[in-house]
Enzyme design. Sequence first.
Site, PDB file in Angstrom:
ATOM      1  CG  ASN A 148      -4.678 -12.350 -24.679  1.00 34.03           C
ATOM      2  OD1 ASN A 148      -3.828 -13.145 -25.614  1.00 34.03           O
ATOM      3  ND2 ASN A 148      -6.037 -13.027 -24.959  1.00 34.03           N
TER       4      ASN A 148
ATOM      5  CE1 TYR B  98      -5.514  -6.524 -33.682  1.00 32.15           C
ATOM      6  CE2 TYR B  98      -4.252  -6.805 -35.422  1.00 32.15           C
ATOM      7  CZ  TYR B  98      -4.886  -6.858 -33.832  1.00 32.15           C
ATOM      8  OH  TYR B  98      -4.375  -8.204 -33.402  1.00 32.15           O
TER       9      TYR B  98
ATOM     10  CB  ILE C 251      -3.412 -16.232 -27.510  1.00 29.82           C
ATOM     11  CG1 ILE C 251      -3.637 -16.745 -29.035  1.00 29.82           C
ATOM     12  CG2 ILE C 251      -1.926 -15.618 -26.241  1.00 29.82           C
ATOM     13  CD1 ILE C 251      -3.065 -15.090 -30.149  1.00 29.82           C
TER      14      ILE C 251
ATOM     15  NE  ARG D 234     -16.985  -8.893 -26.108  1.00 27.62           N
ATOM     16  CZ  ARG D 234     -17.060  -9.435 -26.572  1.00 27.62           C
ATOM     17  NH1 ARG D 234     -17.298  -7.850 -27.245  1.00 27.62           N
ATOM     18  NH2 ARG D 234     -16.909 -10.446 -27.486  1.00 27.62           N
TER      19      ARG D 234
ATOM     20  CB  VAL E 244      -2.104 -16.754 -33.539  1.00 30.43           C
ATOM     21  CG1 VAL E 244      -2.588 -18.026 -32.392  1.00 30.43           C
ATOM     22  CG2 VAL E 244      -1.261 -15.858 -33.288  1.00 30.43           C
TER      23      VAL E 244
ATOM     24  CE  LYS F 270      -3.682  -5.921 -31.130  1.00 36.86           C
ATOM     25  NZ  LYS F 270      -4.421  -6.249 -29.434  1.00 36.86           N
TER      26      LYS F 270
ATOM     27  CB  THR G 198      -7.240 -17.794 -31.719  1.00 33.78           C
ATOM     28  OG1 THR G 198      -7.724 -15.491 -32.756  1.00 33.78           O
ATOM     29  CG2 THR G 198      -5.941 -17.929 -31.489  1.00 33.78           C
TER      30      THR G 198
HETATM   31  N1  LIG Z   1      -5.220 -14.277 -33.424  1.00 31.73           N
HETATM   32  C1  LIG Z   1      -4.100 -13.375 -34.051  1.00 31.73           C
HETATM   33  O1  LIG Z   1      -3.620 -13.949 -35.419  1.00 31.73           O
HETATM   34  C2  LIG Z   1      -3.509 -12.768 -33.519  1.00 31.73           C
HETATM   35  C3  LIG Z   1      -2.522 -11.742 -33.861  1.00 31.73           C
HETATM   36  C4  LIG Z   1      -1.029 -11.323 -33.544  1.00 31.73           C
HETATM   37  C5  LIG Z   1      -1.600 -11.004 -31.997  1.00 31.73           C
HETATM   38  N2  LIG Z   1      -3.150 -11.604 -31.407  1.00 31.73           N
HETATM   39  C6  LIG Z   1      -3.140 -10.661 -30.222  1.00 31.73           C
HETATM   40  O2  LIG Z   1      -3.899 -11.501 -29.222  1.00 31.73           O
HETATM   41  C7  LIG Z   1      -4.877 -11.354 -28.436  1.00 31.73           C
HETATM   42  C8  LIG Z   1      -5.804 -12.348 -27.931  1.00 31.73           C
HETATM   43  O3  LIG Z   1      -6.046 -12.771 -29.387  1.00 31.73           O
HETATM   44  P1  LIG Z   1      -7.083 -13.949 -30.690  1.00 31.73           P
HETATM   45  O4  LIG Z   1      -6.448 -14.636 -31.225  1.00 31.73           O
HETATM   46  O5  LIG Z   1      -6.977 -15.254 -28.515  1.00 31.73           O
HETATM   47  O6  LIG Z   1      -8.496 -13.804 -29.726  1.00 31.73           O
HETATM   48  P2  LIG Z   1      -9.937 -14.960 -29.604  1.00 31.73           P
HETATM   49  O7  LIG Z   1      -9.866 -15.760 -30.142  1.00 31.73           O
HETATM   50  O8  LIG Z   1     -10.832 -13.492 -30.757  1.00 31.73           O
HETATM   51  O9  LIG Z   1     -10.322 -14.275 -27.771  1.00 31.73           O
HETATM   52  C9  LIG Z   1     -10.304 -12.962 -27.339  1.00 31.73           C
HETATM   53  C10 LIG Z   1     -10.301 -13.027 -25.785  1.00 31.73           C
HETATM   54  O10 LIG Z   1     -10.841 -11.602 -25.601  1.00 31.73           O
HETATM   55  C11 LIG Z   1     -11.410 -11.373 -24.599  1.00 31.73           C
HETATM   56  N3  LIG Z   1     -12.833 -10.144 -25.051  1.00 31.73           N
HETATM   57  C12 LIG Z   1     -12.850  -9.746 -26.711  1.00 31.73           C
HETATM   58  N4  LIG Z   1     -13.105  -8.862 -26.735  1.00 31.73           N
HETATM   59  C13 LIG Z   1     -13.707  -8.074 -25.043  1.00 31.73           C
HETATM   60  C14 LIG Z   1     -13.821  -7.323 -24.438  1.00 31.73           C
HETATM   61  N5  LIG Z   1     -14.673  -6.080 -24.948  1.00 31.73           N
HETATM   62  N6  LIG Z   1     -14.018  -7.330 -22.833  1.00 31.73           N
HETATM   63  C15 LIG Z   1     -12.604  -8.552 -22.137  1.00 31.73           C
HETATM   64  N7  LIG Z   1     -12.761  -9.403 -23.287  1.00 31.73           N
HETATM   65  C16 LIG Z   1     -12.815  -9.029 -24.302  1.00 31.73           C
HETATM   66  C17 LIG Z   1     -12.726 -12.390 -25.830  1.00 31.73           C
HETATM   67  O11 LIG Z   1     -13.672 -13.020 -24.624  1.00 31.73           O
HETATM   68  P3  LIG Z   1     -15.656 -13.107 -25.014  1.00 31.73           P
HETATM   69  O12 LIG Z   1     -15.175 -14.154 -25.625  1.00 31.73           O
HETATM   70  O13 LIG Z   1     -15.612 -13.305 -23.599  1.00 31.73           O
HETATM   71  O14 LIG Z   1     -15.563 -12.008 -25.794  1.00 31.73           O
HETATM   72  C18 LIG Z   1     -12.314 -13.848 -25.753  1.00 31.73           C
HETATM   73  O15 LIG Z   1     -11.622 -14.636 -24.716  1.00 31.73           O
HETATM   74  C19 LIG Z   1      -5.731 -10.405 -28.835  1.00 31.73           C
HETATM   75  O16 LIG Z   1      -5.602  -8.688 -28.174  1.00 31.73           O
HETATM   76  C20 LIG Z   1      -5.273 -10.037 -30.251  1.00 31.73           C
HETATM   77  O17 LIG Z   1      -4.708  -9.409 -30.824  1.00 31.73           O
HETATM   78  C21 LIG Z   1      -3.529 -12.604 -31.993  1.00 31.73           C
END
Ligand SMILES: NC(=O)c1ccc[n+]([C@@H]2O[C@H](COP(=O)([O-])OP(=O)(O)OC[C@H]3O[C@@H](n4cnc5c(N)ncnc54)[C@H](OP(=O)(O)O)[C@@H]3O)[C@@H](O)[C@H]2O)c1
Length: 243
Positions: free
Chosen positions: A85, A156, A13, A33, A189, A160, A191
């Site tokens: 994010n 989680y 995202i 990270r 989403v 949130k 990802t």
């Molecule tokens: N995907 C879903 O279904 C969903 C639904 C609702 C809400 N969300 C929220 O949307 C946001 C983005 O989710 P996503 O699905 O895009 O996740 P993702 O694909 O797992 O990507 C996570 C991102 O956050 C970074 N990250 C993770 N842990 C970190 C840490 N300790 N310090 C710094 N950066 C960190 C990762 O960087 P690195 O690769 O360097 O670790 C990556 O850039 C999150 O807050 C998640 O909770 C996601």
Amino acid sequence: MKTALVTGASRGIGLEITRRLAAEGYALTIAARREPGLLEVAASLRETGAEIHAVVANLAREEDITRLAAEHAEKYGALDLLVLNGGVGAEGRVAELPLKTYDLVLNVNLRAQFQLIQETLPLLRKSAGTAPARGAKIVALASITGVAGEPGLAAYGASKAGLISLCETVTLEESRNGITATALCPGYVDTDMAAQKRDTIGLETMLTTGDVAELVLAVSRLSAHAAVPTIVLSRAGEQIWRA
Ligand SMILES: NC(=O)c1ccc[n+]([C@@H]2O[C@H](COP(=O)([O-])OP(=O)(O)OC[C@H]3O[C@@H](n4cnc5c(N)ncnc54)[C@H](OP(=O)(O)O)[C@@H]3O)[C@@H](O)[C@H]2O)c1
């Protein structure tokens, strides 16, 4: 020049939000990270002419967050849009979830967001003061599990729910300074974070990163007269209040 800071910008995202903000002409600080993925994103966006400052920062480390805010301040001196994010997922029922996991999830998904808001507020106030009609915005990626609990997502969902409350309080305290905060609450989403759900709920039922990024852009364009505390983004289908 409008500036934005996006955490978790290397994948999923955050990457899509970053791409769209760069295309809108924002000068960006992007953080994640792990260095290789972040630097790759920075290089590819610079090729499109975007101004990008990349900062490797672990949201579980207080000193990294302080450095991230300080580097953005030094580079741009103001902040129009803070996108909280970066986050971590974790499954586990209340009966079994290790407290160590609980601590990590709450630290990365809530404490870090609190700290980053606190440390960038002077920059957000400065931008809002310079452009009072537009103000400055915070958009935080919460989750639908922060609005309606789900079995197996105890820590989680709690993190949130806390983030949703934090956004409300920031708006109440800071809108007089032109700053509002929005908690964006999507269901699953497509990802890496939701990869384990592709087989059970089906890829075709998931939200896209573009759906989420579009709402971030919409909020970013609102005037300082508007406050949007929470946006719930459900997956189409027969149940509204589930991830
Ligand atoms: N995907 C879903 O279904 C969903 C639904 C609702 C809400 N969300 C929220 O949307 C946001 C983005 O989710 P996503 O699905 O895009 O996740 P993702 O694909 O797992 O990507 C996570 C991102 O956050 C970074 N990250 C993770 N842990 C970190 C840490 N300790 N310090 C710094 N950066 C960190 C990762 O960087 P690195 O690769 O360097 O670790 C990556 O850039 C999150 O807050 C998640 O909770 C996601």
